[in-house]
Design a protein around this motif. Structure first.
Motif, PDB file in Angstrom:
ATOM      1  N   MET A   1       0.838  -1.200   0.000  1.00 16.19           N
ATOM      2  CA  MET A   1       0.000   0.000   0.000  1.00 16.19           C
ATOM      3  C   MET A   1       0.873   1.250   0.000  1.00 16.19           C
ATOM      4  O   MET A   1       1.769   1.369   0.826  1.00 16.19           O
ATOM      5  N   ASN A   2       0.608   2.122  -0.934  1.00 16.86           N
ATOM      6  CA  ASN A   2       1.348   3.375  -1.037  1.00 16.86           C
ATOM      7  C   ASN A   2       0.621   4.457  -0.233  1.00 16.86           C
ATOM      8  O   ASN A   2      -0.513   4.801  -0.554  1.00 16.86           O
ATOM      9  N   PRO A   3       1.255   5.003   0.810  1.00 15.19           N
ATOM     10  CA  PRO A   3       0.583   6.017   1.636  1.00 15.19           C
ATOM     11  C   PRO A   3       0.104   7.225   0.829  1.00 15.19           C
ATOM     12  O   PRO A   3      -0.986   7.757   1.097  1.00 15.19           O
ATOM     13  N   HIS A 153       1.648  -3.774   8.752  1.00 14.22           N
ATOM     14  CA  HIS A 153       1.193  -2.512   8.163  1.00 14.22           C
ATOM     15  C   HIS A 153       1.489  -1.316   9.080  1.00 14.22           C
ATOM     16  O   HIS A 153       0.990  -0.224   8.831  1.00 14.22           O
ATOM     17  N   TRP A 155       4.101   0.638   9.687  1.00 11.81           N
ATOM     18  CA  TRP A 155       4.768   1.832   9.171  1.00 11.81           C
ATOM     19  C   TRP A 155       3.909   2.581   8.170  1.00 11.81           C
ATOM     20  O   TRP A 155       3.939   3.813   8.114  1.00 11.81           O
ATOM     21  N   THR A 156       3.123   1.853   7.377  1.00 12.04           N
ATOM     22  CA  THR A 156       2.229   2.520   6.430  1.00 12.04           C
ATOM     23  C   THR A 156       1.189   3.348   7.175  1.00 12.04           C
ATOM     24  O   THR A 156       0.906   4.500   6.806  1.00 12.04           O
ATOM     25  N   VAL A 159       2.911   6.435   8.797  1.00 11.46           N
ATOM     26  CA  VAL A 159       3.231   7.490   7.821  1.00 11.46           C
ATOM     27  C   VAL A 159       1.961   8.250   7.438  1.00 11.46           C
ATOM     28  O   VAL A 159       1.961   9.490   7.379  1.00 11.46           O
ATOM     29  N   CYS A 160       0.862   7.528   7.183  1.00  9.40           N
ATOM     30  CA  CYS A 160      -0.397   8.186   6.815  1.00  9.40           C
ATOM     31  C   CYS A 160      -0.879   9.118   7.922  1.00  9.40           C
ATOM     32  O   CYS A 160      -1.281  10.257   7.663  1.00  9.40           O
ATOM     33  N   MET A 209      -7.592   2.006   4.293  1.00  8.26           N
ATOM     34  CA  MET A 209      -6.558   1.037   4.622  1.00  8.26           C
ATOM     35  C   MET A 209      -7.174  -0.216   5.250  1.00  8.26           C
ATOM     36  O   MET A 209      -6.782  -1.348   4.947  1.00  8.26           O
TER      37      MET A 209
END
Length: 220
Positions: A1-3, A153, A155-156, A159-160, A209
């Motif tokens: 998954m790209n934040p 998940h 860190w994703t 970051v979000c 997410m």
């Protein structure tokens, strides 16, 4: 998954539906902010801290629960009337209030140990609200399942959350510096209302997410 992709899609939804989100959530957010200022005026800044947490746990489940139901219904192309959304949110309020109390306590204990444990607990609890509101999980079951679903998940999610909350915290810092040591109650209510409303964007991003993670878990 790209934040960045998650946040871009979430902002697209938030901006296109801002009016309806405001209609659902702003009344409870403003009443909460006014109540907080009333407590400060009545008890003083120091004595009102505990009562302020209780007030937040009363109102937060109403507007966040309504937002989660609204976003989920729109994602499934179901158009509910605002009254229906609020009725569903209020039906989930008792369990959500318990979850909010437990989550707040866990995060406070983590923060008391150090900032990083508090941040870790906050991220691991990221999906608990969605599990409770959308799947009808009991508060403790929702917490347990959230800890499991966020594995891999972390860190994703972090970051979000930081990419959204960072600018809001920066605005907070500048605004309260301008308001001074004895901030104007009206200005404080407006600032808190603004902050709480735009923090709903985090809930939308986490919902997206959550749906991706649960789909992956189902496929596996």
């Amino acid at each position: 998954m790209n934040p960045l992709e998650l946040l871009r899609a979430s902002w697209y939804f938030f901006s296109r539906n801002a009016g309806q989100i405001a209609l659902l959530c702003l009344p409870a957010i403003m009443i909460e902010a006014i109540s907080q200022q009333g407590l400060i005026a009545w008890l003083g800044p120091e004595k009102s801290q505990g009562a302020s947490i209780v007030v937040s746990m009363l109102f937060y489940p109403v507007y966040v629960g309504a937002l989660i139901i609204f976003v989920d219904s729109r994602s499934h192309r179901i158009r509910l009337k605002p009254r229906q959304v609020l009725e569903m949110a209020l039906a989930r309020w008792p369990a959500f209030a318990v979850l909010a109390a437990i989550s707040t306590l866990l995060i406070m204990v983590g923060a008391w140990m150090l900032i990083l444990p508090g941040l870790y607990v906050m991220i691991k609890l990221a999906f608990a609200e969605y599990l409770l509101v959308l799947e009808g999980r009991a508060p403790l079951d929702a917490i347990k399942e959230s800890f499991a679903l966020t594995n891999g998940h972390f860190w994703t999610i972090l970051v979000c959350v930081l990419m959204v909350m960072g600018p809001i915290w920066l605005v907070d810092w500048f605004a309260y510096r301008e308001l001074g040591q004895h901030p104007d109650p009206v200005g404080t209510v407006l600032l808190e209302t603004f902050n709480s409303f735009f923090q709903l964007f985090v809930s939308i991003a986490l919902y997206r997410m959550f749906t991706l993670v649960t789909e992956q878990a189902t496929e596996q």
